[in-house]
Design a protein around this motif. Structure first.
Motif: not given
Ligand SMILES: [K+]
Ligand SMILES: [K+]
Lengths: 446, 446
Positions: A116-139
């Motif tokens: 499921g990663l084929a569509g993403g560019n590198i920047g988009g992937i980094l942002i998505r990972i950072a977002l998931v980490m931040f939201v999870s840690e915030a909760i």
């Protein structure tokens, strides 16, 4: 002269990057400001702690809350976060790179594509990972903060500080705590144990799977084999491990014995999740029966998902080997996981990762008992497996080891963290073309 | 209804034959005439000893010279001889059968063919094996007899009896002795230790290799890959193991420490050879350093040659896995051993044998510490590895285990002895034809 530029050899990015961050962390931890006392940490303490944070292991040679200053604790938080984010992004990007190289070579199915990663560019992937980490840690952090403040009467500031520290440790599977006895005091607190355990589980799944689940959670029939293996493997290992812990320790007066039935279930579940890489503990590992320790060794060695903050040989590697053996015993020419044939290269890669892991743990255990003859074999094996799989659980021997043995554990944490990724990527990228073949032969085995 | 005739499923011959002989042996050992005392042996003692002899292991639950009568000792000798001869002939014949089946399927290279057996008929092979065993045992026995008689002043009759008993134990790798402390009293006696060690080595090479060596000893360039791997693997493991034993135990006051330098070398060599399946010991295993025990575990697990009286996963299996990993790390598409490509099926077979071995040892160790909580983990691991690899060395816990744990060891000896052969043959004979292939997929590993 060979061209040694790093982009020619992407498998070298991870080891080099981690070495750099560990060196930086070691330097910072040797500053007097990092410790509670007047002097900076000695080199071995600093390099051990820096490696343990950056490789999100959680093994310690000093008591975290009393030895380090607030600056030191912030360092531990930042380095754990950098290490966890680094390993997830680099492993995810490398798997993408591997899949693109393979596509260039005209292979039909590529790993990351199916994950499921084929569509993403590198920047988009980094942002998505950072977002998931931040939201999870915030909760996780919010729940912990409220609990510390409202139930344990910490001041709001202290509650927030403790909550952020442990939320970061939890999702990054890093395993440091600000309590000398890890989480033993919270053994019966569902509001602490559940968010922490779910955070550890979330971080240990791995981003290729998380991204695919986000898109296709309701359509399991469309999951890639990688996601299928990771999800079912995690469910299977977590259930089996929790059950074994529960049964083996049920009446042990030093661990689960004194607890109520519900709390026993919580503690067994918590301990199993932590064993496959979290590194916290709510029961005293040194008092566990040796059969439970043996199961814990196996769980630690298997570890979590690929491209996650968890260590070990990984759930997919373990399950693939089981499928290889099953196919072999039944005499099937192909290894098939639910209508998908596993590539020969992937099978060999799984065998290599697992056997190198076994060799490394054996060599590390041997080194430890050679360097400190007071250490019993089973405790050495546990500590070495914990370091290799970046789990961070300890039977308590690490801080008493001589510096040489502690440096062996440093090497194991580093190799365990970056080694499997580097080896896996190097294998996938450097496969040579077959120029000619030698005649085949079949030596007898077994 | 499926046809279950044994000749349709030759892989079942070995398990069935061994089960029959063990049952017969158990019955005979329960007779009052077999023991020194007035009553027959209890069932668990009889079944343990019968399995240990027929599977040429050498683990004991009672002291051999004081518990059994002369008839009992003769039984042990006969059953060891039958077990050793049985395993060598059946394994050799099955490898021949496998090679013929493969030839029928139009494969070019067949195992036993390359291992020098193709020309022989079944009767000729049995006679050659019996002859090699008889001559080897006669030579060892004669040397031992002369030594016992001339140097230790045994009566000629007693010297002959002891010599025959230990010569049979030696070449069959069976490991029973008529001394309560195994061979500790002979630690510095070259006339005892060398013939016994060379006998064990000879028996542990395996007949496919012995036959090829007999024809082609002076032309190593013409050796098959199987012979090449077995010979160099044995040389490598024996040298490395002896050296590690020597270094680790050099100054241990309870083992090699008090001995002269020459005797240390002899004892280290003797102990390494015995560890890879012989089962005798001249130094007290319970007093060894834990690093030496760890090395011994690995050596026991690897074991000796295929179709030999030795156990373990076998030297070829171990070396092939090393070659698989090496090829994988270098990114080579084929696994090549000196200009010969190793068949994919053989690679998978080696992986299966090794990983099933690991799983079996882990499960057995877990069972042992569950059934007897007094047993420390490292001693359980050693005893279980010794049983699985039919080595027979012991740290001394076996006789004190509860009957249930002793029966676990019985099962391990049996599975360790017949399991690898049965699994290997079943795999080779039952490989199904590929009717269609599923689409390929590459899950991420490591
Ligand atoms: K950890
Ligand atoms: K033996």
């Amino acid at each position: 002269m060979r061209d040694r530029a790093p982009w020619r050899y992407p498998a070298r990015i991870v080891p080099t990057a981690f070495l750099g961050i560990i060196a930086l962390g070691t330097g910072l931890m040797m500053l007097p400001a990092a410790t509670a006392g007047p002097h900076g940490a000695p080199f071995v303490v600093a390099v051990f702690t820096a490696t343990s944070t950056v490789c999100v292991t959680g093994l310690t040679v000093v008591d975290t809350p009393t030895y380090w200053s607030t600056f030191g604790e912030v360092l531990i938080t930042v380095l754990s976060q950098v290490g966890g984010f680094g390993i997830m992004t680099l492993a995810t990007l490398l798997s993408l790179l591997v899949s693109r190289r393979l596509r260039l070579r005209n292979r039909l199915i590529a790993q990351a594509e199916s994950a499921g990663l084929a569509g993403g560019n590198i920047g988009g992937i980094l942002i998505r990972i950072a977002l998931v980490m931040f939201v999870s840690e915030a909760i996780i952090g919010t729940i912990l903060m409220l609990r510390f403040w409202l139930h344990y009467d910490y001041s709001p500031g202290r509650a927030a500080y403790q909550a952020v520290f442990h939320a970061v440790q939890s999702f990054n599977n890093a395993g440091f705590t600000l309590y000398p006895d890890s989480f033993v005091r919270f053994v019966d607190d569902w509001w602490i144990c559940l968010p922490v355990a779910l955070g550890v589980l979330g971080g240990s799944i791995g981003f290729p799977v998380l991204f695919e689940l986000a898109r296709e959670a309701r359509r399991p029939a469309g999951w890639s084999t990688h996601t299928r293996l990771t999800v079912w493997g995690t469910v299977l290992l977590t259930s089996a491990g929790s059950l074994l812990f529960l049964v083996f320790e049920w009446s042990n007066p030093d661990t689960l014995g004194p607890l109520g039935a519900n709390t026993k279930v919580l503690a067994a579940f918590f301990q199993d999740v932590m064993t496959r890489s979290g590194g916290f503990n709510t029961i005293d590992l040194g008092m566990m029966h040796s059969q439970t320790i043996a199961v814990a060794n196996i769980m630690m060695f298997i570890g979590g998902g690929t491209a996650s903050t968890a260590g070990g040989i990984k759930v997919t590697t373990f399950l693939l080997l089981a499928f290889v053996i099953w196919a072999e015993i039944r005499g099937e020419p192909d290894v098939v996981v639910r209508h998908r044939r596993i590539a020969e290269e992937t099978q060999r890669q799984a065998v290599t990762v697992a056997l190198l892991g076994v060799a490394l743990v054996a060599a590390g255990t041997l080194a430890l008992i050679l360097l400190d003859e007071r250490v019993p074999f089973d405790r050495a094996l546990f500590e070495v497996t914990s370091a290799f799989a970046t789990v961070g659980l300890s039977t308590g021997i690490t801080s008493d080891l001589p510096p040489s043995a502690q440096l062996v554990l440093v090497a194991l944490m580093y190799i365990g963290r970056v080694g499997t990724i580097a080896v896996g990527t190097a294998i996938a990228l450097n496969t040579r073309r077959r120029q000619y073949r030698y005649p085949e032969e079949r030596p007898l085995v077994g």
